[in-house]
Design an enzyme around this catalytic site. Structure first.
Site, PDB file in Angstrom:
ATOM      1  N   GLU A 175      11.117 -17.320   2.145  1.00  0.00           N
ATOM      2  CA  GLU A 175      10.378 -16.058   2.291  1.00  0.00           C
ATOM      3  C   GLU A 175      11.238 -14.949   2.890  1.00  0.00           C
ATOM      4  O   GLU A 175      11.311 -14.811   4.120  1.00  0.00           O
ATOM      5  CB  GLU A 175       9.123 -16.247   3.151  1.00  0.00           C
ATOM      6  CG  GLU A 175       8.317 -14.948   3.264  1.00  0.00           C
ATOM      7  CD  GLU A 175       7.029 -15.049   4.079  1.00  0.00           C
ATOM      8  OE1 GLU A 175       6.800 -16.098   4.696  1.00  0.00           O
ATOM      9  OE2 GLU A 175       6.280 -14.061   4.091  1.00  0.00           O
ATOM     10  N   LYS A 217       8.938 -16.788  -1.960  1.00  0.00           N
ATOM     11  CA  LYS A 217       7.787 -15.992  -1.499  1.00  0.00           C
ATOM     12  C   LYS A 217       8.296 -14.598  -1.153  1.00  0.00           C
ATOM     13  O   LYS A 217       8.704 -14.339  -0.019  1.00  0.00           O
ATOM     14  CB  LYS A 217       7.150 -16.672  -0.276  1.00  0.00           C
ATOM     15  CG  LYS A 217       6.050 -15.861   0.390  1.00  0.00           C
ATOM     16  CD  LYS A 217       5.189 -16.716   1.287  1.00  0.00           C
ATOM     17  CE  LYS A 217       4.218 -15.877   2.079  1.00  0.00           C
ATOM     18  NZ  LYS A 217       3.129 -16.645   2.646  1.00  0.00           N
TER      19      LYS A 217
HETATM   20  P1  13P Z   1       0.417 -11.861   4.457  1.00  0.00           P
HETATM   21  O1  13P Z   1      -0.082 -12.219   3.074  1.00  0.00           O
HETATM   22  O2  13P Z   1      -0.672 -11.466   5.405  1.00  0.00           O
HETATM   23  O3  13P Z   1       1.557 -10.896   4.402  1.00  0.00           O
HETATM   24  O4  13P Z   1       0.974 -13.200   5.091  1.00  0.00           O
HETATM   25  C1  13P Z   1       1.780 -13.994   4.332  1.00  0.00           C
HETATM   26  C2  13P Z   1       2.714 -14.729   5.211  1.00  0.00           C
HETATM   27  O5  13P Z   1       2.727 -15.938   5.192  1.00  0.00           O
HETATM   28  C3  13P Z   1       3.641 -13.972   6.057  1.00  0.00           C
HETATM   29  O6  13P Z   1       4.642 -14.808   6.519  1.00  0.00           O
END
Ligand code: 13P
Length: 339
Positions: A175, A217
């Site tokens: 991510e 992600k």
């Molecule tokens: P949000 O969809 O609220 O941005 O959160 C996703 C997430 O896992 C952030 O690390």
């Protein structure tokens, strides 16, 4: 197909996405105080158990990202939380980074920590039932930032994390989040996200990661929150898909977006538009935190003993996002809360 390749595909199978319920205790406390609920371990569990035991889990949620506290908690009927998730056909996962700190050398930026002792923690999480993990890096956009230092050091940490996770036979969610904060336009977001993704995949390859056993992600390509640029959903979809096609290797099976401060409807609509024009082999889905939980949490706070309406709201949001993974969402369906 190896075990991790199989898990990665199941997490974002057509019609399904990921529920990010891995808010740290600090973040969850902020979310709960915003709706005037006291943040205790019991209340955090109660809300999460309400979501994890709802019908929507079965059809639309392929994986749930948990926080350390939650993966060790038990439900009111004595089941472990990973068991509850598995019973509804979904896969339990765990956030394994330990949050962001000031980046030494560029203290206005952030570095994600948590590599020390990670191999041992991963073995413990595997025993508790986790089959995938998450590590989040964050990047701010401004005239000066993100710096090369932040792009390189965060990519390096993400790759070291991913290697340890695959060693433990779990799927790493990668991510790299380029934040929406700022007044930059959509082109600037594209440019920064492109640089970040390029460096991440350079490092992941260097660390011999099996990309088929990973999920990306990312953020969508969006104008900054305070920007005058109000790009249309079709433009957002076009730019986002272009960036992914250019910088994400084809072996990556799935891309599950974060919502990052978009409203619930924006996050659903943008994902739907992206899937309308998706001509890639990527399964393109969601891994939403706020965009799946916000309305449910607001309702739950009115009566934390009543699960029914909260679950109905969560089922609806899950279904709307599930539909958008196949480009089948419409604004009309949005209005029909039936679940
Ligand atoms: P949000 O969809 O609220 O941005 O959160 C996703 C997430 O896992 C952030 O690390």
């Amino acid at each position: 197909m190896s075990e991790i390749e199989n898990i990665a595909k199941q997490m974002v199978a057509k019609g399904k996405g990921i529920l990010a319920a891995d808010e740290s205790t600090g973040t969850m406390t902020k979310r709960l105080s915003s709706v005037h609920v006291e943040s205790t371990p019991e209340n955090r569990l109660k809300f999460r158990e309400t979501l994890f035991s709802s019908e929507g889990m079965k059809n639309y949620i392929g994986g749930v990202i948990l926080y350390d506290e939650t993966i060790k908690q038990k439900t009111s009927s004595g089941k472990t939380i990973p068991e509850l998730i598995k019973n509804s056909g979904s896969i339990p996962g765990i956030k394994v980074d330990s949050g962001v700190k000031k980046l030494a050398g560029s203290p206005d930026e952030k570095i994600t920590e948590g590599l020390d002792g990670l191999r041992e923690r991963l073995a413990e999480y595997y025993k508790l039932g986790a089959r995938f993990t998450k590590w989040r890096a964050v990047y701010n956009i401004s005239d000066k930032y993100p710096s090369e230092l932040s792009i390189k050091s965060n990519a390096h940490a993400l790759a070291r994390y991913a290697a340890l996770v695959q060693e433990t036979k779990m799927v790493p969610i990668i991510e790299p989040e380029v934040l929406m904060d700022g007044n930059h336009n959509i082109n600037k977001c594209y440019e920064v996200t492109a640089k970040v993704l390029k460096e991440c995949y350079r490092e992941l390859k260097l660390h011999n990661i099996n990309l088929k056993g990973t999920i990306l992600k990312p953020n969508m390509i969006l104008p900054g929150k305070d920007s005058k640029d109000k790009s249309k959903t079709s433009e957002i979809a076009k730019m986002t898909l272009k960036c992914l096609k250019e910088y994400v290797p084809n072996e990556v099976p799935g891309i599950a977006f974060l919502s990052g401060g978009q409203t619930e409807i924006e996050a659903t609509q943008n994902l739907n538009e992206i899937n309308k024009i998706n001509d890639t082999s990527f399964l393109i889905s969601f891994s939403y935190g706020r965009a799946l939980q916000q309305s449910a949490l607001k309702n739950w706070s009115k009566n934390i003993k009543d699960k029914t309406i909260t679950q109905k709201i969560f089922n609806h949001r899950s279904k709307m996002n599930g539909l958008s993974t196949s480009a089948k969402w419409t604004m009309d369906l949005e209005k029909q809360i039936s679940a």
